[in-house]
Design an enzyme around this catalytic site. Sequence first.
Site, short mmCIF file in Angstrom:
data_model
loop_
_atom_site.label_atom_id
_atom_site.label_comp_id
_atom_site.label_asym_id
_atom_site.label_seq_id
_atom_site.Cartn_x
_atom_site.Cartn_y
_atom_site.Cartn_z
N LYS A 50 0.84 -1.20 0.00
CA LYS A 50 0.00 0.00 0.00
C LYS A 50 0.88 1.25 0.00
CE LYS A 50 -3.97 1.91 2.59
NZ LYS A 50 -4.86 1.71 3.74
N SER A 125 -9.81 1.80 2.67
CA SER A 125 -8.91 2.54 1.80
C SER A 125 -7.87 1.68 1.08
CB SER A 125 -8.18 3.60 2.62
OG SER A 125 -7.35 3.00 3.60
N SER A 149 -10.00 -0.56 6.90
CA SER A 149 -9.41 -0.43 5.56
C SER A 149 -8.70 -1.67 5.01
CB SER A 149 -8.44 0.74 5.51
OG SER A 149 -9.17 1.93 5.36
#
Length: 447
Positions: A50, A125, A149
């Site tokens: 990420k 997210s 997330s």
Amino acid sequence: MITLKEALSLSKEELVKFKEDLKAKIEARPELNAYIDVLNVGEGIPIAIKDNIQVKDWSITSGSNILQGYIAPYNATVIEKMMDAGLSPFGRTNMDEFAMGSTTESSFYGKTLNPHNSDCVPGGSSGGSAAAVAAGLAIAALGSDTGGSIRQPAAFCGIVGMKPTYGRVSRYGLGAYASSLDQIGPMTQTVEDAAILYDIISGSDDKDSTNAKMDDKVTPNLNPNRKLKIAILPKYIENASQDIKDAYAKAVEALKNAGHEISEYEMMDAKFDISAYYITATAEATTNLARYDGIRYGNRVTGKNLEDTFIQTRSQGFGDEVKRRILLGNFVLSSGYYEAYYVKAQKTRHIIKDAYAKIFESVDLILSPVAPTVANKFGELSNPMEMYLSDIYTISVNLAGLPAISLPIAKNKDNMPIGLQLIAKPYDEQTLFDGALSLEKQIQYTK
Ligand code: GLN
């Protein structure tokens, strides 16, 4: 796609070939927008990262314009631990700006598509990480979970996502959103892979003062045959859609069939979770984001004077959702409202923690939905409040600092995946993985 477990036994030559093929596969799916960049460090097994986790010498932007041009000066601890275990960061994945969101639509790089239906969001997210694993563009990925997330995009994309107990995994090198809630965790194809990756990234780190400094491992003791006591929450799931309720019933049946003892409990009304979370998270985010001033990191918009430079940089660098949260965070911390909002939210947080502790006096695990619906269509959540409300089932876990794992259970009639989560006591990742493995075996979800 091969699993992480399988990849661990590839020869050096096989791995080189595998990585070349993987690169070509990623290049063939640009429309998904799962990766921002494919970079590849070292010779190890490729893992998608990420864009808020630092890999030395890579760009890191947390999906934001304000960090364009910033190069990570050091590796996050999780990256060091991964590399020590023969894994390599392979590319950075798309995400909501500063991990604020539930759809990956707030990224500076544009939206990521759900591999199951390109009209649908991948969740957020960590939507890029989830889409990459679900589309066969990554063996496994790292995400971060402040209020869901990791678990929610995993559920929307039909993969496994695990959020460790707060303090289990070092946050050193993770772009901070809300420091008392953030944890890095694995996003994988199977529960066993999640356990393997969790073992690799968790453990002691002197560079994070909130690190629990515990080095016990789950993989050597994985046991899907343990008989566990599992709480189910019939009232709590009333707000979920029929699809989710059906999947919940299916999971309860499966757990019974596997020999676990099921009993019914009640949770606090989740509306308190939403308020406590959005006050706490925005207060901490406001403080964390104060460092982006155009002087020390990334993008700078030069203004008439120093103050104007701050203003221009922040006005042009941050997107709408981030600005909204900075405003809210400053408001709840302001002297006139601090007691009424921030302090009250902290008290509520304790009540939520106690409510979980009470249930855990008599059970090993809790079965809960991850989201009230399957993945929504782009633009379907018409205002921010609706998006915040969709976090009802994930955020209390972060407020209480608990470990939880989301795994795919079923698909609805439109072929969209439904994930549910198991939640465990603090530091009881062993039971969490044992229970999840048992459920995964019993359910036999097919992609
Ligand atoms: N959707 C939640 C939020 O926007 C959770 C995000 C996260 O876990 N990073 O704050």
